[in-house]
Design an enzyme around this catalytic site. Structure first.
Site, short mmCIF file in Angstrom:
data_model
loop_
_atom_site.label_atom_id
_atom_site.label_comp_id
_atom_site.label_asym_id
_atom_site.label_seq_id
_atom_site.Cartn_x
_atom_site.Cartn_y
_atom_site.Cartn_z
N GLY A 124 0.83 -1.21 0.00
CA GLY A 124 0.00 0.00 0.00
C GLY A 124 0.86 1.24 0.00
N ASN A 125 0.24 2.37 0.24
CA ASN A 125 0.99 3.63 0.31
C ASN A 125 0.37 4.54 1.37
OD1 ASN A 125 -1.03 5.45 -1.02
ND2 ASN A 125 -0.72 3.97 -2.67
N ARG A 126 0.98 5.69 1.58
CA ARG A 126 0.60 6.52 2.73
C ARG A 126 -0.51 7.53 2.43
NH1 ARG A 126 5.77 9.12 5.05
NH2 ARG A 126 4.27 9.85 6.58
#
Ligand code: CTP
Length: 406
Positions: free
Chosen positions: A207-209
């Protein structure tokens, strides 16, 4: 959003417990105001437990907080279900003889009634005149459903199902928000928001932030400018606001399908989502376990489709939206500062506007304040805007409207 849920004294009050559940699960903050009669059907404790807020029906409770003034002013939407003949009559006459009717007189936001009563009461000229009076003031009064009523009788007067009430109330809210003559009035805007999650096995993902806050702010800004907004939501850390058409997408490929399906009817595409550029080449059907031999696992990544580029390509062949906005999250490096990278990205992607976020040194992700630079493919000077994510979103929307007009 802040919602007041008024409950009239009818047997259908029990169904409204499910409506309350739907509202709280969608992330809304709900204050329930039952009438005195309603508490004979469903007790105050039920409303308090389900809403997580204290419940009263008297203007004499909590006098120091002047509840009818506070609740009426703060409510972004008031839903009354079941709206009995008595509640409709009191609301139409402008009475303020309990907390609910007092709150209604203080309300500045949209008000929505879901009536329920016996067919004869619903059809009575007095009730019909009250409904007409309320509607003439811009209040939404839903038609009751037809079917089995409290006893053996049946006909129009049944409370519609909670999901139907919710959808109709949110639509009424949506309509009330649309400013006539807003800069995007009559336009359809597709906004992608949040971060995609690329599965690795049944329990893990890459995933990412991205929190999705900026994308949601853009959706709200476009709606406030009068557009019909279709939000394509990847993983979000904030609730989805009411009144938007929403499609959920987990992975980059799901997001791509949703965007491609939305494009034929979109005037504008705003790609605020943080789309994973790569995904694991292989997704195992079972959890990846540690091996006894101590070997480190190797994850092979493959490229995801570039959705923004595809949208630009579609437009080149005549099928894409009028304005396409890309986002760039950049950190400076040895090859150049964030603006240099953004200029190159604008050219590479071929979109009309590129919104640059400088994400160096922990800036931007999940924060409420932000600063962006908007670059135009028309060669105009980049413009930097700072403020809340909503202020920035309003500036982007204004620029989009100019690009569409140009
Ligand atoms: N984007 C997209 N599809 C992808 C990746 C990104 O549509 N597979 C969109 C994003 O929503 C954003 C823009 O492209 O609007 C820029 O994304 P970014 O990942 O920063 O650009 P890249 O082309 O991947 O550039 P790089 O990774 O080299 O910085």
């Amino acid at each position: 959003m802040r919602i007041v849920l008024g409950v009239g004294g009818g047997i259908a009050a029990y169904k409204v417990a499910s409506l309350l559940r739907l509202l709280t699960e969608a992330g809304h903050c709900v204050n329930v105001i039952p009438t005195e009669a309603a508490t004979r059907f469903v007790g105050t404790a039920t409303w308090e437990a389900l809403s997580g807020n204290p419940v009263s029906n008297s203007v004499w409770d909590d006098v120091d907080r002047v509840n009818h003034v506070r609740l009426g002013q703060e409510a972004e939407l008031i839903i009354i279900a079941p709206a009995t003949a008595d509640v409709l009559a009191r609301a139409a006459a402008g009475l303020a003889n309990d907390l609910l009717t007092g709150t209604l007189l203080m309300a500045t936001g949209p008000v929505f009634f879901a009536p329920a009563m016996h067919t004869e009461m619903w059809r009575h000229p007095a009730t019909q005149a009250n409904v007409a009076m309320l509607r003439s003031r811009g209040v939404t009064v839903m038609e009751p459903a037809s079917g089995r009523l409290t006893g053996a009788d049946s006909g129009p007067g049944r409370l519609p199902e909670p999901a139907e009430i919710l959808a109709a109330a949110l639509k009424a809210y949506d309509v009330a928000q649309v400013p006539i003559g807003g800069e995007l009035a009559g336009r359809t805007v597709t906004v992608t928001a949040g971060g995609t999650q690329e599965p690795l096995d049944p329990v893990r993902f890459l995933g990412n932030r991205s929190s999705g806050k900026q994308g949601i702010a853009l959706a709200q800004a476009a709606a406030a400018a009068g557009a019909h907004v279709h939000l394509i939501a990847a993983h979000l850390e904030v609730p989805v606001p009411a009144g938007l058409q929403v499609t959920r997408a987990g992975t980059a490929r799901e997001l791509r399908s949703a965007v491609l399906a939305a494009l034929p009817t979109s005037d504008i595409l705003i790609m605020a989502a943080a789309v994973a550029d790569f995904r694991p080449a292989e997704v195992t059907g079972t959890k990846i376990k540690k091996n006894d031999d101590g070997a480190d696992p190797v994850i092979t990544l493959i490229r995801n489709p570039d959705i923004l580029r595809e949208a630009v390509e579609l437009r080149r062949t005549g099928g894409g939206p009028g304005v396409i906005v890309g986002f760039a999250a950049e950190t400076g490096d040895a090859d150049g500062d964030p603006l240099t990278h953004a200029r190159a990205k604008l050219l590479r992607k071929g979109c009309d506007l590129l919104v640059l976020n400088d994400v160096g040194q922990g800036r931007v992700f999940g924060k409420d304040e932000t600063a962006v630079t908007i670059l135009g493919a028309d060669g105009s000077e980049p413009v930097t805007v700072s403020g809340s994510k909503r202020e920035v979103a309003d500036a982007v929307v204004t620029r989009v409207a100019e690009a569409l007009a140009g």
